[in-house]
Every structure is written in C-alpha cells, then in structure tokens.
Design a protein around this motif. Structure first.
Motif, PDB file in Angstrom:
ATOM      1  N   ASP A  44       0.874  -1.176   0.000  1.00 55.30           N
ATOM      2  CA  ASP A  44       0.000   0.000   0.000  1.00 55.30           C
ATOM      3  C   ASP A  44       0.911   1.226   0.000  1.00 55.30           C
ATOM      4  N   THR A  45       1.092   1.842  -1.177  1.00 53.76           N
ATOM      5  CA  THR A  45       2.036   2.972  -1.242  1.00 53.76           C
ATOM      6  C   THR A  45       1.495   4.217  -0.542  1.00 53.76           C
ATOM      7  N   GLY A  46       0.162   4.293  -0.380  1.00 55.34           N
ATOM      8  CA  GLY A  46      -0.407   5.425   0.372  1.00 55.34           C
ATOM      9  C   GLY A  46       0.133   5.449   1.789  1.00 55.34           C
ATOM     10  N   TYR A  49       3.250   7.518   1.973  1.00 53.69           N
ATOM     11  CA  TYR A  49       3.027   8.974   2.005  1.00 53.69           C
ATOM     12  C   TYR A  49       2.496   9.386   3.374  1.00 53.69           C
ATOM     13  N   ARG A  50       1.639   8.554   3.935  1.00 53.40           N
ATOM     14  CA  ARG A  50       1.111   8.856   5.274  1.00 53.40           C
ATOM     15  C   ARG A  50       2.246   8.798   6.306  1.00 53.40           C
ATOM     16  N   ALA A  51       3.120   7.801   6.184  1.00 51.66           N
ATOM     17  CA  ALA A  51       4.228   7.676   7.142  1.00 51.66           C
ATOM     18  C   ALA A  51       5.169   8.876   7.024  1.00 51.66           C
ATOM     19  N   VAL A 105      -1.889  14.782   4.408  1.00 54.01           N
ATOM     20  CA  VAL A 105      -1.090  13.904   3.537  1.00 54.01           C
ATOM     21  C   VAL A 105      -1.092  14.328   2.055  1.00 54.01           C
ATOM     22  N   SER A 106      -2.182  14.912   1.569  1.00 57.53           N
ATOM     23  CA  SER A 106      -2.201  15.316   0.156  1.00 57.53           C
ATOM     24  C   SER A 106      -1.180  16.421  -0.103  1.00 57.53           C
ATOM     25  N   ARG A 107      -1.018  17.309   0.880  1.00 62.76           N
ATOM     26  CA  ARG A 107      -0.059  18.401   0.747  1.00 62.76           C
ATOM     27  C   ARG A 107       1.360  17.827   0.639  1.00 62.76           C
ATOM     28  N   LEU A 114       9.922  14.585  -2.564  1.00 56.15           N
ATOM     29  CA  LEU A 114       9.498  13.505  -1.667  1.00 56.15           C
ATOM     30  C   LEU A 114       8.979  12.324  -2.482  1.00 56.15           C
ATOM     31  N   ARG A 115       8.259  12.621  -3.556  1.00 50.91           N
ATOM     32  CA  ARG A 115       7.729  11.535  -4.392  1.00 50.91           C
ATOM     33  C   ARG A 115       8.880  10.715  -4.992  1.00 50.91           C
ATOM     34  N   LEU A 116       9.912  11.415  -5.462  1.00 49.09           N
ATOM     35  CA  LEU A 116      11.066  10.699  -6.036  1.00 49.09           C
ATOM     36  C   LEU A 116      11.659   9.751  -5.004  1.00 49.09           C
ATOM     37  N   GLY A 137      -1.944   2.297  -5.311  1.00 47.04           N
ATOM     38  CA  GLY A 137      -1.654   3.705  -5.069  1.00 47.04           C
ATOM     39  C   GLY A 137      -2.404   4.604  -6.028  1.00 47.04           C
ATOM     40  N   ARG A 138      -1.711   5.651  -6.482  1.00 45.92           N
ATOM     41  CA  ARG A 138      -2.326   6.607  -7.406  1.00 45.92           C
ATOM     42  C   ARG A 138      -1.563   6.660  -8.729  1.00 45.92           C
ATOM     43  N   ASP A 139      -0.250   6.329  -8.655  1.00 46.97           N
ATOM     44  CA  ASP A 139       0.633   6.501  -9.813  1.00 46.97           C
ATOM     45  C   ASP A 139       1.409   5.214 -10.105  1.00 46.97           C
ATOM     46  N   ILE A 140       0.879   4.081  -9.704  1.00 47.39           N
ATOM     47  CA  ILE A 140       1.652   2.836  -9.839  1.00 47.39           C
ATOM     48  C   ILE A 140       1.792   2.448 -11.312  1.00 47.39           C
ATOM     49  N   ARG A 182     -12.197  16.759  -1.466  1.00 47.63           N
ATOM     50  CA  ARG A 182     -11.061  17.683  -1.343  1.00 47.63           C
ATOM     51  C   ARG A 182      -9.768  16.984  -1.760  1.00 47.63           C
ATOM     52  N   ARG A 183      -9.580  15.755  -1.284  1.00 51.35           N
ATOM     53  CA  ARG A 183      -8.334  15.042  -1.601  1.00 51.35           C
ATOM     54  C   ARG A 183      -8.287  14.607  -3.069  1.00 51.35           C
ATOM     55  N   ASP A 184      -9.451  14.202  -3.618  1.00 47.54           N
ATOM     56  CA  ASP A 184      -9.516  13.849  -5.052  1.00 47.54           C
ATOM     57  C   ASP A 184      -9.000  15.016  -5.877  1.00 47.54           C
ATOM     58  N   LEU A 186      -7.091  17.595  -4.934  1.00 46.94           N
ATOM     59  CA  LEU A 186      -5.649  17.822  -4.740  1.00 46.94           C
ATOM     60  C   LEU A 186      -4.832  16.750  -5.460  1.00 46.94           C
ATOM     61  N   ASP A 187      -5.242  15.483  -5.336  1.00 49.31           N
ATOM     62  CA  ASP A 187      -4.465  14.378  -5.908  1.00 49.31           C
ATOM     63  C   ASP A 187      -4.500  14.383  -7.439  1.00 49.31           C
ATOM     64  N   SER A 188      -5.640  14.824  -8.023  1.00 51.30           N
ATOM     65  CA  SER A 188      -5.705  14.730  -9.482  1.00 51.30           C
ATOM     66  C   SER A 188      -5.305  16.024 -10.184  1.00 51.30           C
ATOM     67  N   THR A 189      -5.087  17.093  -9.433  1.00 52.11           N
ATOM     68  CA  THR A 189      -4.676  18.339 -10.101  1.00 52.11           C
ATOM     69  C   THR A 189      -3.233  18.715  -9.779  1.00 52.11           C
ATOM     70  N   ARG A 190      -2.552  17.924  -8.933  1.00 51.48           N
ATOM     71  CA  ARG A 190      -1.166  18.308  -8.613  1.00 51.48           C
ATOM     72  C   ARG A 190      -0.300  18.139  -9.868  1.00 51.48           C
ATOM     73  N   PRO A 191       0.717  19.000 -10.010  1.00 53.31           N
ATOM     74  CA  PRO A 191       1.537  18.932 -11.221  1.00 53.31           C
ATOM     75  C   PRO A 191       2.365  17.640 -11.330  1.00 53.31           C
TER      76      PRO A 191
HETATM   77  O1   DC Z   1      -4.606   5.712  -0.332  1.00 56.69           O
HETATM   78  P1   DC Z   1      -4.448   6.686   0.836  1.00 56.69           P
HETATM   79  O2   DC Z   1      -5.676   7.516   1.109  1.00 56.69           O
HETATM   80  O3   DC Z   1      -3.932   6.049   2.075  1.00 56.69           O
HETATM   81  O4   DC Z   1      -3.320   7.705   0.339  1.00 56.69           O
HETATM   82  C1   DC Z   1      -2.858   8.729   1.156  1.00 56.69           C
HETATM   83  C2   DC Z   1      -2.446   9.923   0.317  1.00 56.69           C
HETATM   84  O5   DC Z   1      -1.269   9.640  -0.419  1.00 56.69           O
HETATM   85  C3   DC Z   1      -3.486  10.399  -0.686  1.00 56.69           C
HETATM   86  O6   DC Z   1      -3.710  11.801  -0.500  1.00 56.69           O
HETATM   87  C4   DC Z   1      -2.884  10.171  -2.021  1.00 56.69           C
HETATM   88  C5   DC Z   1      -1.426   9.994  -1.764  1.00 56.69           C
HETATM   89  N1   DC Z   1      -0.838   8.949  -2.584  1.00 56.69           N
HETATM   90  C6   DC Z   1      -0.114   9.332  -3.683  1.00 56.69           C
HETATM   91  O7   DC Z   1      -0.026  10.529  -3.969  1.00 56.69           O
HETATM   92  N2   DC Z   1       0.503   8.395  -4.448  1.00 56.69           N
HETATM   93  C7   DC Z   1       0.405   7.097  -4.148  1.00 56.69           C
HETATM   94  N3   DC Z   1       1.024   6.200  -4.911  1.00 56.69           N
HETATM   95  C8   DC Z   1      -0.360   6.680  -3.033  1.00 56.69           C
HETATM   96  C9   DC Z   1      -0.987   7.638  -2.272  1.00 56.69           C
END
Ligand code: DC
Length: 226
Positions: A44-46, A49-51, A105-107, A114-116, A137-140, A182-184, A186-191
């Motif tokens: 679970d890659t989320g 990011y949470r950690a 966490v979205s911020r 950090l993503r790298l 995750g979101r970008d797997i 709100r998180r959708d 942020l997550d789908s509009t981030r560059p």
């Molecule tokens: O799936 P989750 O709600 O536990 O994810 C936490 C946050 O991490 C969520 O705001 C999206 C982000 N995330 C991400 O940007 N890329 C991933 N691969 C997984 C999660």
C-alpha cells in the motif's frame, strides 16, 4: 499458494499488478485478496506517504518546506509488511490514519522531491520481494511500475466511496465525502504524478461488486498471463 493458485501467471517469475484509483474504491481489500490468491506480497504505497507526513509532523517540520520534509523522510527507515507500516521498526499503522495525518497527507504527497524518494523506496520494496507483488496507489501504473504486467484502475460512485471510508474511520458520511472530494481534487490536479488512469489500465467500477467479486475479476485478468 505460490504458483498462481487463483490466476494463471507463472510461478516464481516477476509479476506486478498495479492497482490505482482514488480513496474509498476498495484498493486495499482488492489488492490483499489478489496478492493472497497469487501467493505474493501486497504494498500500500499510500501508507508510505502517510508515514512520511507523520514523520514530518512528529519532527514539527513546516509541511510546505520540501527540503525539510524530505530530510525528515530520508532519515527514517520505512518498511511495509503484511499490511503493517513500520517506521524505525515501530508499527504506525494506526497513527498514520488519524484525522490529523489524513488532513495533511495530500499536501505532503504533492512534493516532487518527496515523491522521487518514496518511489525509489517502493521499487526497492518490490525488488526485496522477488519482483512479485500487488502494488496499490495513485501513480503505480503510470510512474512507479509503468511496465506492470497488469494495470487496474478502480472507480466507484462517490456515495459508495464515502460510505466505505466512513465505516473504516468511524466518521460521518457527509464529512468523509467532503474530505474525499477535497483530496480527489488535490491528488488529481497536482503537477507531479497526478492521479490519472494509465492508458493501458483496465477500469473496474466496484460500486456494485462485493470484495470477493472484485478479486475474482482481477484474477480472471491475471489468468490471461498463463
Ligand atoms: O490511499 P491513501 O488515502 O492512504 O493515500 C494517502 C495519500 O497519499 C493520498 O492523498 C494520495 C497519496 N498517494 C499518492 O499521492 N501516491 C500514491 N502512490 C499513493 C498515495
């Protein structure tokens, strides 16, 4: 059950299933079920990011200061095993799901550096699991493992997602739905690495599916790799 008891993928060889989608669509339940049936591990890659957000918050780092957030995360040993997130060997699975971490966490996950760093850790995780895993995750499928054998993109109707998350977080549905929206956004509009479906991903709407039904559907797709 190593050997693809539930799917047709060959035993022992590298095999990656990428599961992407927004919150509350059932990624974790599905990924665990598929991983169990295939006899491989689940990531679970989320949780990473949470950690990272938790570590930065514990160090009282300014969450908009990328260098400081990265330094805090880079200095922490992160592990994920059997659904448990560990920081320095300590189980933080509950701590990373508090409202405070969820709100920030979205911020944190929008920070490119950090993503790298975390994408590197996620690739190391797969290598240390023999190159076999179900990774959510979101970008797997787009960034972390663009060469994944199978890419699945999960969706579900907003009210279904909110009801599922409210059950997990013991919170009211209206508040959860607002937070998900709100998180959708942020997550789908981030560059950097926004939440988008990979072109070659199979879309599965889980609104009307049971957990077992969704697992079966993905195992059917895996069977195509026999
Ligand atoms: O799936 P989750 O709600 O536990 O994810 C936490 C946050 O991490 C969520 O705001 C999206 C982000 N995330 C991400 O940007 N890329 C991933 N691969 C997984 C999660």
């Amino acid at each position: 059950m190593t050997g693809g008891a539930g799917g047709g993928e060959p035993a022992g060889r590298r095999f990656v299933v990428a599961v992407d989608g927004p919150g509350g669509v059932g990624k974790t339940t599905l990924s665990r079920g598929v991983a169990d049936a295939l006899g491989c591990a689940h990531l679970d890659t989320g949780a990473y990011y949470r950690a990272a957000a938790l570590v930065a918050m514990v160090h009282r780092v300014d969450l908009s200061n990328e260098a400081e957030v990265m330094a805090a995360a880079a200095g922490a040993v992160l592990d994920y095993e059997d659904g448990v997130m560990l920081v320095e060997g300590i189980d933080v699975s509950r701590a990373i799901r508090t409202g405070e971490v969820t709100a920030e966490v979205s911020r944190v996950s929008a920070l490119a550096g950090l993503r790298l760093l975390l994408v590197g850790r996620q690739r190391e995780w797969l290598a240390s699991h023999g190159g076999r895993g179900v990774v959510e995750g979101r970008d797997i499928g787009t960034v972390v493992f663009p060469g994944a054998d199978l890419k699945v993109f999960l969706t579900a109707r907003p009210e279904v997602r909110a009801a599922r998350r409210a059950g997990q977080e013991s919170a009211g549905i209206a508040a959860v739905r607002e937070e998900l929206t709100r998180r959708d956004h942020l997550d789908s509009t981030r560059p950097v690495s926004p939440l988008v479906k990979a072109e070659d991903a199979v879309v599965i709407d889980t609104s009307e599916l049971t957990a077992a039904g969704a697992v079966e559907e993905v195992l059917r797709l895996c069977a195509g790799f026999g």
